[in-house]
Design a protein around this motif. Sequence first.
Motif, PDB file in Angstrom:
ATOM      1  N   ARG A   1       0.836  -1.204   0.000  1.00 56.32           N
ATOM      2  CA  ARG A   1       0.000   0.000   0.000  1.00 56.32           C
ATOM      3  C   ARG A   1       0.871   1.253   0.000  1.00 56.32           C
ATOM      4  N   GLU A   2       0.475   2.248  -0.780  1.00 60.68           N
ATOM      5  CA  GLU A   2       1.202   3.516  -0.782  1.00 60.68           C
ATOM      6  C   GLU A   2       0.726   4.334   0.421  1.00 60.68           C
ATOM      7  N   VAL A   3       1.595   4.476   1.430  1.00 55.93           N
ATOM      8  CA  VAL A   3       1.236   5.262   2.616  1.00 55.93           C
ATOM      9  C   VAL A   3       2.135   6.494   2.697  1.00 55.93           C
ATOM     10  N   ASP A   4       1.920   7.346   3.707  1.00 61.68           N
ATOM     11  CA  ASP A   4       2.605   8.642   3.731  1.00 61.68           C
ATOM     12  C   ASP A   4       4.122   8.530   3.728  1.00 61.68           C
ATOM     13  N   GLY A   5       4.656   7.590   4.511  1.00 67.48           N
ATOM     14  CA  GLY A   5       6.112   7.550   4.609  1.00 67.48           C
ATOM     15  C   GLY A   5       6.778   6.561   3.676  1.00 67.48           C
ATOM     16  N   GLY A   6       6.020   5.769   2.935  1.00 69.45           N
ATOM     17  CA  GLY A   6       6.630   4.756   2.080  1.00 69.45           C
ATOM     18  C   GLY A   6       5.626   3.707   1.639  1.00 69.45           C
ATOM     19  N   ILE A   7       6.002   2.439   1.838  1.00 73.10           N
ATOM     20  CA  ILE A   7       5.132   1.340   1.409  1.00 73.10           C
ATOM     21  C   ILE A   7       4.826   0.446   2.607  1.00 73.10           C
ATOM     22  N   GLU A   8       3.557   0.150   2.821  1.00 71.90           N
ATOM     23  CA  GLU A   8       3.153  -0.772   3.874  1.00 71.90           C
ATOM     24  C   GLU A   8       2.613  -2.041   3.230  1.00 71.90           C
TER      25      GLU A   8
END
Lengths: 251, 303
Positions: free
Chosen positions: A159-166
Amino acid sequence: MTMKVLVPVKRVVDYNIKPRVAADGRGVETQGVKMSMNPFDEIALEEAIRLREKGHASSVVVVSIGPQAAQDTLRTAMAMGADQAILVRTDAALEPLAVANLLKVIVERENPGLVSMGKQAIDDDMNATGQILAAKLGWPQATFASQVKIHDGKAEVSREVDGGIEVVNVSLPAVITADLRLNEPRYASLPNIMKARKKPLETLDAESLGVDLTPRLKVVNVSEPPERQAGVIVETVDELVHKLKTEAKVL
Amino acid sequence: MTALVLIETEQGTVRQASRSAISAASRFGDVDVILFGDNAENAAKLANVRKVLHVTNLPHLLAEPAAALLATLAENYTHIVSAVSANSKNILPRLAGLLDVQPLTDVIEIKNDDTFVRPIYAGNALATVQSSDRIKVLTVRGSSFDPVAAEGGNAPVETLGAPGGYDKSHFVKVEFSHSDRPELEVARVIISGGKGVKDAGNFQKLLEPIADKLNAAIGASRAAVDAGFAPNEMQVGQTGKVVAPELYIAVGLSGALQHLAGIKDSRVIVAINIDPDAPIFKVADYGIVGDLFDILPALEKAL
Ligand SMILES: Cc1cc2nc3c(=O)[nH]c(=O)nc-3n(C[C@H](O)[C@H](O)[C@H](O)COP(=O)(O)OP(=O)(O)OC[C@H]3O[C@@H](n4cnc5c(N)ncnc54)[C@H](O)[C@@H]3O)c2cc1C
């Protein structure tokens, strides 16, 4: 594996068109404007087709909730590779909540193992329908997907999240919403466009599905945002730095 | 009227955007905040906060249990608010689904308790909408509201547990790109590169020294991210981050509609582009027409 994938697709003003606010302040001009499939839905559809091509899914069903003209969007989807289509016809501009409630009815009818949908529609920019649908179904959700791997009845989703990839692992059935970098959608070839004309397209009336479609939001008005004015062209870097220091005072 | 604000921390401190959400929510009445994870003591110091709800057993903020917990608290509140973030966009619409209300995303102005302004069509139109829902669930844009102070408050902290036993969704891992630069959403200066920068090496070599000198955040266009010049969290625009710095320097990016949606509220925009007809010049306060490979090194020297 016989999992069906359901892909909701929305007909929206084409992303290349700069929308104009309608004179009556009720919305955006759509008369005579080029309409296309919401780009995020295209990505979600491409992913579903790839899952079928890799043997993870048996069929891809597309559904659009909208006016009769949304048929064109569904034909495009079938030309890309969807197997069959459902049009839930309505002339009302429905909110994500009502759309999710209608999709829930379609999910209960079609029994998909996965709903693959776009993370947001580029008209109302709400970014909500997938999450609401997952809540209504009691299904897990994986939003803003940039990679999907299916194994053992589960989806491992980056998943594209605020700080990178989750990365999360969700049990199927689930709702996955597509972000920009999940894939690059294919173009429909001419023979496939011809073939799509013969694929099944069922039409249902939104009013007949027993869902409350009453809007919760009243549009008070729609207005133009303040326009930025073009500024000046400077010739040299020194001139730029000077102006940023003395005129704009940002350095 | 009482509002519950979902807040987030970044390396222990409460994010500035979360403090903006508290100030936005203060318009509705008393504000309680809910924090998942550590550093409740920092939340307790925030100004304008009545009570801190501290959830200790859900560090990764999975949407399903987080929304389920919020749904059990929701009836005590008239508004549930958060700053726009990947987490809030994941969780709050799910909460809205559980409550059967229509959420509002990206609110930039609060007219009164039930009427809000939000951009639609990539910010090419602003919609003012009035909600008839009994509980309003909304995300607000941090840059549109002044943050409350990080210090000065002394709110009591109440510890809560999220419902256990949800086994349909698991956190696997997260890969954060570490950066000592300011966050895009709060940076005073941003330098962004586009497709014209040509590769990841140039992105580093040309943009970073300038960012260092200006203490700037680095952003990117979608095309630059797609091409692998920069990581996804740097994307600025309609579907990336919306920014509002004092100074935005756009380098080798054309200024597509979707990119402009994310930068319109910048105070000063500078464009560096080789094409005099690039749309970015239509919104730029200062432009230089020329080759970025000459201009950026010169700019670094001149700063
Ligand atoms: C659903 C959807 C969502 C999107 N969301 C976003 C978003 O959030 N953010 C976003 O940015 N885009 C988004 N886009 C993409 C957007 O439409 C554009 O494709 C993208 O912004 C273009 O990126 P760019 O300006 O870097 O590339 P280009 O348009 O290719 O521009 C490159 C620019 O570099 C200049 N250039 C080239 N070489 C040099 C040189 N040597 N010196 C100086 N200048 C040079 C060129 O003149 C040109 O103007 C989205 C698109 C869709 C369909």
